[in-house]
Design a protein around this motif. Structure first.
Motif: not given
Length: 81
Positions: A34-58
């Motif tokens: 059986k497939l079990r899926l979970r949803v949570s009200n936990t904040d998720s955060r992603l830090d990355f470099v924007n490939s268009t602008t070259g600037k770091r973003q969150t």
């Protein structure tokens, strides 16, 4: 690892999207066939470099859930999933 479903990590581009997708077993797993899926009200955060602008973003999302794909793993001739 499951032969039918693959979970993905993804932060959707649209600003109206409230959730992030997490591929960890905490949010998507199969138990006893059986497939079990979970949803949570936990904040998720992603830090990355924007490939268009070259600037770091969150990017931050208020909810975390699973996103699944079954590309080339799942064939169905009729019925409802």
């Amino acid at each position: 690892e499951d032969p039918v479903w693959t979970a993905l990590t993804n932060f959707p581009d649209t600003q109206s999207q409230l959730n992030a997708y997490d591929d960890s077993p905490e949010f998507a797993t199969t138990v006893g066939g059986k497939l079990r899926l979970r949803v949570s009200n936990t904040d998720s955060r992603l830090d990355f470099v924007n490939s268009t602008t070259g600037k770091r973003q969150t990017v931050q999302r208020a909810y975390t859930s699973a996103m699944l794909q079954s590309w080339n793993k799942f064939c169905m001739s009729e019925g409802v999933v």
